[in-house]
Design a protein around this motif. Structure first.
Motif, PDB file in Angstrom:
ATOM      1  N   ASN A 215       0.811  -1.221   0.000  1.00 22.61           N
ATOM      2  CA  ASN A 215       0.000   0.000   0.000  1.00 22.61           C
ATOM      3  C   ASN A 215       0.847   1.275   0.000  1.00 22.61           C
ATOM      4  O   ASN A 215       0.325   2.358  -0.241  1.00 22.61           O
ATOM      5  N   LYS A 216       2.149   1.140   0.275  1.00 23.96           N
ATOM      6  CA  LYS A 216       3.049   2.291   0.205  1.00 23.96           C
ATOM      7  C   LYS A 216       4.380   1.854  -0.395  1.00 23.96           C
ATOM      8  O   LYS A 216       4.736   0.676  -0.336  1.00 23.96           O
ATOM      9  N   LEU A 217       5.107   2.810  -0.949  1.00 23.23           N
ATOM     10  CA  LEU A 217       6.437   2.557  -1.476  1.00 23.23           C
ATOM     11  C   LEU A 217       7.446   3.468  -0.790  1.00 23.23           C
ATOM     12  O   LEU A 217       7.173   4.653  -0.574  1.00 23.23           O
ATOM     13  N   LEU A 218       8.593   2.893  -0.457  1.00 23.33           N
ATOM     14  CA  LEU A 218       9.736   3.669   0.015  1.00 23.33           C
ATOM     15  C   LEU A 218      10.767   3.598  -1.107  1.00 23.33           C
ATOM     16  O   LEU A 218      11.332   2.533  -1.375  1.00 23.33           O
ATOM     17  N   ILE A 219      10.966   4.729  -1.767  1.00 18.08           N
ATOM     18  CA  ILE A 219      11.774   4.757  -2.983  1.00 18.08           C
ATOM     19  C   ILE A 219      13.129   5.377  -2.686  1.00 18.08           C
ATOM     20  O   ILE A 219      13.221   6.538  -2.273  1.00 18.08           O
ATOM     21  N   PHE A 220      14.189   4.588  -2.890  1.00 19.52           N
ATOM     22  CA  PHE A 220      15.562   5.066  -2.694  1.00 19.52           C
ATOM     23  C   PHE A 220      16.139   5.439  -4.049  1.00 19.52           C
ATOM     24  O   PHE A 220      16.197   4.612  -4.961  1.00 19.52           O
ATOM     25  N   SER A 221      16.589   6.676  -4.163  1.00 18.79           N
ATOM     26  CA  SER A 221      17.312   7.101  -5.361  1.00 18.79           C
ATOM     27  C   SER A 221      18.597   7.787  -4.925  1.00 18.79           C
ATOM     28  O   SER A 221      18.857   7.944  -3.727  1.00 18.79           O
ATOM     29  N   GLU A 222      19.408   8.220  -5.863  1.00 20.08           N
ATOM     30  CA  GLU A 222      20.706   8.802  -5.523  1.00 20.08           C
ATOM     31  C   GLU A 222      20.572  10.106  -4.751  1.00 20.08           C
ATOM     32  O   GLU A 222      21.451  10.449  -3.960  1.00 20.08           O
ATOM     33  N   ASP A 223      19.484  10.823  -4.965  1.00 19.74           N
ATOM     34  CA  ASP A 223      19.361  12.138  -4.343  1.00 19.74           C
ATOM     35  C   ASP A 223      18.188  12.281  -3.386  1.00 19.74           C
ATOM     36  O   ASP A 223      17.941  13.362  -2.854  1.00 19.74           O
ATOM     37  N   SER A 224      17.437  11.194  -3.123  1.00 17.77           N
ATOM     38  CA  SER A 224      16.278  11.328  -2.243  1.00 17.77           C
ATOM     39  C   SER A 224      15.807   9.973  -1.727  1.00 17.77           C
ATOM     40  O   SER A 224      16.144   8.927  -2.289  1.00 17.77           O
ATOM     41  N   VAL A 225      15.033  10.026  -0.638  1.00 14.57           N
ATOM     42  CA  VAL A 225      14.296   8.877  -0.125  1.00 14.57           C
ATOM     43  C   VAL A 225      12.854   9.344   0.027  1.00 14.57           C
ATOM     44  O   VAL A 225      12.571  10.272   0.792  1.00 14.57           O
ATOM     45  N   GLU A 226      11.929   8.712  -0.707  1.00 14.53           N
ATOM     46  CA  GLU A 226      10.545   9.156  -0.731  1.00 14.53           C
ATOM     47  C   GLU A 226       9.617   8.040  -0.254  1.00 14.53           C
ATOM     48  O   GLU A 226       9.752   6.895  -0.681  1.00 14.53           O
ATOM     49  N   LEU A 227       8.671   8.401   0.603  1.00 11.36           N
ATOM     50  CA  LEU A 227       7.621   7.485   1.039  1.00 11.36           C
ATOM     51  C   LEU A 227       6.316   7.968   0.435  1.00 11.36           C
ATOM     52  O   LEU A 227       5.844   9.065   0.750  1.00 11.36           O
ATOM     53  N   ILE A 228       5.726   7.146  -0.457  1.00  9.63           N
ATOM     54  CA  ILE A 228       4.523   7.570  -1.166  1.00  9.63           C
ATOM     55  C   ILE A 228       3.481   6.450  -1.164  1.00  9.63           C
ATOM     56  O   ILE A 228       3.822   5.278  -1.030  1.00  9.63           O
ATOM     57  N   PRO A 229       2.191   6.803  -1.323  1.00  5.79           N
ATOM     58  CA  PRO A 229       1.173   5.768  -1.544  1.00  5.79           C
ATOM     59  C   PRO A 229       1.395   5.109  -2.900  1.00  5.79           C
ATOM     60  O   PRO A 229       1.888   5.753  -3.837  1.00  5.79           O
ATOM     61  N   VAL A 230       1.027   3.849  -3.023  1.00  8.98           N
ATOM     62  CA  VAL A 230       1.189   3.140  -4.299  1.00  8.98           C
ATOM     63  C   VAL A 230       0.398   3.826  -5.403  1.00  8.98           C
ATOM     64  O   VAL A 230       0.802   3.794  -6.570  1.00  8.98           O
ATOM     65  N   SER A 231      -0.692   4.472  -5.057  1.00 11.12           N
ATOM     66  CA  SER A 231      -1.529   5.146  -6.060  1.00 11.12           C
ATOM     67  C   SER A 231      -0.794   6.256  -6.800  1.00 11.12           C
ATOM     68  O   SER A 231      -1.197   6.666  -7.884  1.00 11.12           O
ATOM     69  N   GLU A 232       0.314   6.741  -6.233  1.00 15.04           N
ATOM     70  CA  GLU A 232       1.070   7.835  -6.856  1.00 15.04           C
ATOM     71  C   GLU A 232       2.279   7.352  -7.642  1.00 15.04           C
ATOM     72  O   GLU A 232       3.057   8.166  -8.141  1.00 15.04           O
ATOM     73  N   VAL A 233       2.413   6.044  -7.779  1.00 16.25           N
ATOM     74  CA  VAL A 233       3.653   5.512  -8.346  1.00 16.25           C
ATOM     75  C   VAL A 233       3.845   5.901  -9.812  1.00 16.25           C
ATOM     76  O   VAL A 233       4.973   6.159 -10.253  1.00 16.25           O
ATOM     77  N   SER A 234       2.775   5.962 -10.582  1.00 15.22           N
ATOM     78  CA  SER A 234       2.919   6.236 -12.010  1.00 15.22           C
ATOM     79  C   SER A 234       3.449   7.637 -12.288  1.00 15.22           C
ATOM     80  O   SER A 234       4.020   7.893 -13.356  1.00 15.22           O
ATOM     81  N   ALA A 235       3.276   8.553 -11.325  1.00 18.66           N
ATOM     82  CA  ALA A 235       3.743   9.930 -11.515  1.00 18.66           C
ATOM     83  C   ALA A 235       5.108  10.176 -10.886  1.00 18.66           C
ATOM     84  O   ALA A 235       5.628  11.294 -10.980  1.00 18.66           O
ATOM     85  N   ASN A 236       5.701   9.154 -10.286  1.00 22.48           N
ATOM     86  CA  ASN A 236       6.956   9.352  -9.572  1.00 22.48           C
ATOM     87  C   ASN A 236       8.155   9.126 -10.500  1.00 22.48           C
ATOM     88  O   ASN A 236       8.347   8.031 -11.029  1.00 22.48           O
ATOM     89  N   LYS A 237       8.958  10.158 -10.663  1.00 19.08           N
ATOM     90  CA  LYS A 237      10.090  10.081 -11.591  1.00 19.08           C
ATOM     91  C   LYS A 237      11.146   9.085 -11.129  1.00 19.08           C
ATOM     92  O   LYS A 237      11.721   8.354 -11.941  1.00 19.08           O
ATOM     93  N   SER A 238      11.402   9.046  -9.814  1.00 24.98           N
ATOM     94  CA  SER A 238      12.418   8.123  -9.298  1.00 24.98           C
ATOM     95  C   SER A 238      12.020   6.675  -9.557  1.00 24.98           C
ATOM     96  O   SER A 238      12.850   5.847  -9.946  1.00 24.98           O
ATOM     97  N   PHE A 239      10.743   6.354  -9.348  1.00 21.79           N
ATOM     98  CA  PHE A 239      10.287   4.989  -9.585  1.00 21.79           C
ATOM     99  C   PHE A 239      10.386   4.641 -11.066  1.00 21.79           C
ATOM    100  O   PHE A 239      10.783   3.523 -11.416  1.00 21.79           O
ATOM    101  N   ARG A 240      10.040   5.572 -11.935  1.00 24.45           N
ATOM    102  CA  ARG A 240      10.123   5.300 -13.370  1.00 24.45           C
ATOM    103  C   ARG A 240      11.562   5.026 -13.794  1.00 24.45           C
ATOM    104  O   ARG A 240      11.817   4.176 -14.652  1.00 24.45           O
ATOM    105  N   ARG A 241      12.526   5.726 -13.180  1.00 28.52           N
ATOM    106  CA  ARG A 241      13.939   5.460 -13.497  1.00 28.52           C
ATOM    107  C   ARG A 241      14.339   4.070 -13.037  1.00 28.52           C
ATOM    108  O   ARG A 241      15.072   3.347 -13.740  1.00 28.52           O
ATOM    109  N   ILE A 242      13.873   3.664 -11.838  1.00 30.50           N
ATOM    110  CA  ILE A 242      14.203   2.339 -11.328  1.00 30.50           C
ATOM    111  C   ILE A 242      13.630   1.253 -12.238  1.00 30.50           C
ATOM    112  O   ILE A 242      14.269   0.243 -12.506  1.00 30.50           O
ATOM    113  N   GLY A 243      12.411   1.479 -12.706  1.00 33.05           N
ATOM    114  CA  GLY A 243      11.774   0.510 -13.607  1.00 33.05           C
ATOM    115  C   GLY A 243      12.294   0.527 -15.016  1.00 33.05           C
ATOM    116  O   GLY A 243      11.934  -0.347 -15.829  1.00 33.05           O
TER     117      GLY A 243
END
Length: 247
Positions: A215-243
């Protein structure tokens, strides 16, 4: 710090010490995780996911700031108390002379036994339930060094279940599982989160499973750590880079 949180990080810097050098991987984290959170931790290899999980359960020292479990700093918590609050599933294999899968799972009940670690009927019932839930009943008496990678992974997860902690941390638990077992694991973790109100954090490269069940994602990228609801994943730039653009 949120006093209602199961886990809180306050200005926490995490990493490890190598010889006399301190290596900080994650810095100034301020995060809260609650009962009922099923959090998928995602990020590229080497970004700090394993370090994060090991630090919040006390396996690695916090370099700066503090980590709180149920409002109490882990620095002030006895290991026996932490063992009743947090269970962790790591990728490292364990072994031992004549150690069976059942022995490994039974170790999850050690915090609830007497000083001689004698198992009573209620302990045995909990162990059996964990073995059944993870589908290793037919393999429970095999030596762990004879288990396949997939069966060993299920055994370690069963140990965490037998530990009966309100917080579960899992580092790449689906790495060695077949396709059906991956889904069954995530379904089980989702059920534990919803029905037993556990706080579950799981790192995984199986991004499709993370999106489907957490129900939530903790996204680790080189410049940030973001905690977001899964519903917002499609708009998240860091997640798109990971995928890599494939999700």
């Amino acid at each position: 710090m949120n006093n209602n949180a199961k886990i809180s990080l306050k200005h926490a810097s995490l990493g490890y010490k190598k010889s006399s050098e301190t290596i900080a991987i994650l810095q100034n984290l301020n995060l809260d995780f609650h009962s009922g959170d099923f959090i998928g931790i995602v990020g590229l290899n080497g970004i700090g996911k394993s370090t994060f999980l090991k630090s919040i359960c006390g396996l690695l020292p916090v370099l700066k700031g503090e980590v709180f479990i149920d409002g109490e700093s882990i620095l002030n918590s006895a290991l026996t108390d932490l063992a009743k609050k947090i269970s962790i599933v790591l990728t490292e294999k364990i072994g031992g002379f004549n150690l069976t899968a059942h022995d490994v799972v039974a170790a999850g009940q050690m915090p609830y036994t007497d000083s001689f670690h004698r198992l009573r009927q209620n302990n045995i019932d909990i162990i059996s339930k964990a073995i059944e839930a993870c589908g290793i009943k037919d393999h429970q008496w095999k030596p762990v060094n004879e288990l396949s990678d997939g069966l060993f992974q299920k055994t370690i997860i069963a140990k965490a279940l037998a530990q009966q902690t309100p917080i579960m941390l899992l580092d790449e638990p689906s790495a060695f599982l077949d396709y059906a077992s991956k889904h069954e694991l995530f379904i089980l973790l989702k059920k534990l989160t919803e029905e037993e109100n556990k706080c579950v954090l799981v790192s995984s490269h199986d991004l499709d499973l993370i999106i489907k069940y957490c129900n939530k994602l903790l996204i680790f990228s080189e410049d940030s750590v973001e905690l977001i609801p899964v519903s917002e994943v499609s708009a998240n730039k860091s997640f798109r880079r990971i995928g890599g653009g494939y999700l």
